[in-house]
Design an enzyme around this catalytic site. Sequence first.
Site, PDB file in Angstrom:
ATOM      1  N   ASP A  81     -12.222  -3.473  -2.876  1.00  0.00           N
ATOM      2  CA  ASP A  81     -11.095  -4.054  -3.612  1.00  0.00           C
ATOM      3  C   ASP A  81     -11.121  -5.579  -3.482  1.00  0.00           C
ATOM      4  O   ASP A  81     -12.177  -6.173  -3.209  1.00  0.00           O
ATOM      5  CB  ASP A  81      -9.784  -3.416  -3.114  1.00  0.00           C
ATOM      6  N   ASP A  82      -9.985  -6.214  -3.685  1.00  0.00           N
ATOM      7  CA  ASP A  82      -9.909  -7.679  -3.741  1.00  0.00           C
ATOM      8  C   ASP A  82     -10.430  -8.321  -2.443  1.00  0.00           C
ATOM      9  O   ASP A  82     -10.514  -7.672  -1.414  1.00  0.00           O
ATOM     10  CB  ASP A  82      -8.436  -8.097  -3.975  1.00  0.00           C
ATOM     11  N   ASP A 159      -8.030  -5.445 -12.258  1.00  0.00           N
ATOM     12  CA  ASP A 159      -6.609  -5.688 -12.012  1.00  0.00           C
ATOM     13  C   ASP A 159      -6.037  -6.619 -13.098  1.00  0.00           C
ATOM     14  O   ASP A 159      -6.783  -7.080 -13.975  1.00  0.00           O
ATOM     15  CB  ASP A 159      -6.454  -6.308 -10.608  1.00  0.00           C
ATOM     16  N   SER A 191      -5.719  -1.615 -14.873  1.00  0.00           N
ATOM     17  CA  SER A 191      -4.341  -1.781 -14.414  1.00  0.00           C
ATOM     18  C   SER A 191      -3.422  -2.204 -15.562  1.00  0.00           C
ATOM     19  O   SER A 191      -2.268  -2.566 -15.347  1.00  0.00           O
ATOM     20  CB  SER A 191      -4.274  -2.825 -13.292  1.00  0.00           C
ATOM     21  N   ARG A 216      -3.791   2.673 -13.863  1.00  0.00           N
ATOM     22  CA  ARG A 216      -2.620   2.665 -12.999  1.00  0.00           C
ATOM     23  C   ARG A 216      -1.363   2.577 -13.857  1.00  0.00           C
ATOM     24  O   ARG A 216      -1.249   1.703 -14.705  1.00  0.00           O
ATOM     25  CB  ARG A 216      -2.716   1.475 -12.047  1.00  0.00           C
ATOM     26  N   ASP A 220       1.639  -0.441  -6.563  1.00  0.00           N
ATOM     27  CA  ASP A 220       0.722  -0.150  -5.452  1.00  0.00           C
ATOM     28  C   ASP A 220       1.387   0.754  -4.419  1.00  0.00           C
ATOM     29  O   ASP A 220       2.535   0.532  -4.031  1.00  0.00           O
ATOM     30  CB  ASP A 220       0.345  -1.459  -4.733  1.00  0.00           C
TER      31      ASP A 220
END
Length: 428
Positions: A81-82, A159, A191, A216, A220
Amino acid sequence: MLPRIQQLFLLLLGVSGAICLENGLARTPPMGWMSWERFRCNTDCMAYPDECISDKLFREIADAMSSDGYADVGYEYLIIDDCWLAHNRDANGKLQPDASRFPNGMLDLSDYIHSKGLKFGLYEDYGNFTCAGYPGIIGHMEDDANTFASWGVDYVKLDGCYAHLHDMDIGYPAFGDYLNRTGRPMVYSCSWPVYQEFNGIKPDYEAIIKTCNLWRNYGDIQDSWNDVLSIIDYYASKQDEIIPHAGPGHWNDPDMLIIGNYGLSKDQSKAQMALWSVMASPLIMSNDLRSIGAEFKAILQNKKVIAVNQDPLGMQGRRVYQSDSVEVWTRPITPVQDGQYSYAVVVLNRRTDGTPYRFSQSLQKLGLTNPAGYAFEELFDGVTHGELLPSDNLDVRVNPSGVKMFRAELKAKAEDTNHRPLIFPVGY
Ligand SMILES: *[C@@H]1O[C@H](CO)[C@@H](O)[C@H](O)[C@H]1NC(C)=O
Ligand SMILES: *[C@@H]1O[C@H](CO)[C@@H](O)[C@H](O)[C@H]1NC(C)=O
């Protein structure tokens, strides 16, 4: 003559094939592991060498996935992830990982992950920056898609921080197109709807299912039971709108499994696993597989529950009953015969009054109407509950903030040889 299940596939393809992304991927909900919920944006490898977002962390997770049985039951994507990026692109404008935390570069890490029989997922952001402030893809979409392909990426999570909300309707499809043009199959996780939904824009799901393998819908996940409940309440409250978009190749994504972390008890962990399976959700763990407790590992590796999640019909389940803080969720699954489905059935007890709650309702009332009845098996304790007819009651005790999860496999009527067409059950 095709076997019945293949006939069914053709039928489903006929219904949905023309309007959905068809890159051959995610025919069942993707399974894997992702760093965000458990490891966040920890970049301090001096203070936290075992937890920081780094080459070392992902190699150790890859080792655990492949050697501790997770890969064997279907968890295949290892998704970074990020916070993997350097703060600047290189001199040629190309994305580059943080050099101190990823000293071997991304291709080397990707090769390692692949050498373990796993697939490699990577995070980016459609906007000017990732949510944690690293370079986003706007202005570099074609180059970045090619970079991902050159690194052997198999799954992209894109994202939506630092982006204009209406631009997403153009940007997400455009990046999907660039991914496609690389020629490398990459699962595309968007997202897009959640950012729009949270800002009062109605997501264009027709466009989203043409573009993304999963998306999504909601915020979160955090490490708590309350958060799990808020997510399932969101999916239940929107179920009529959301469920029709799920199917082979395209899935609603209620976010990661937090089983094995700090926030969920054993019963609550079974509940998350059961509900995510009934919702046909991606099963993307975020936890520390190097030190997870055996009881949580067993829940994550429960093959019978996973089989429900991965059922080939790909139909998302729904909440069908709610009373006294007890809910029942059902999902139509195979085998199917004469217009009747088998079902996964989850009885969720949200009560906290200390003692197992006795739940008793007729199958009919829960929408299970096959005249010849169903064979009931509980999937966590392995207890069979015999054969029940629609007029019979499902009579069980459920622990506080826990579940019972059943596979209700339909019984065939003895000499019925009529092959009636498949009829979708009411509400689906
Ligand atoms: C991204 O950067 C561009 C160029 O500086 C700017 O025009 C745009 O408004 C920025 N987007 C957001 C969401 O801030
Ligand atoms: C690209 O899109 C076409 C048309 O939808 C599809 O058949 C093909 O599998 C896609 N290729 C990749 C690499 O995603």
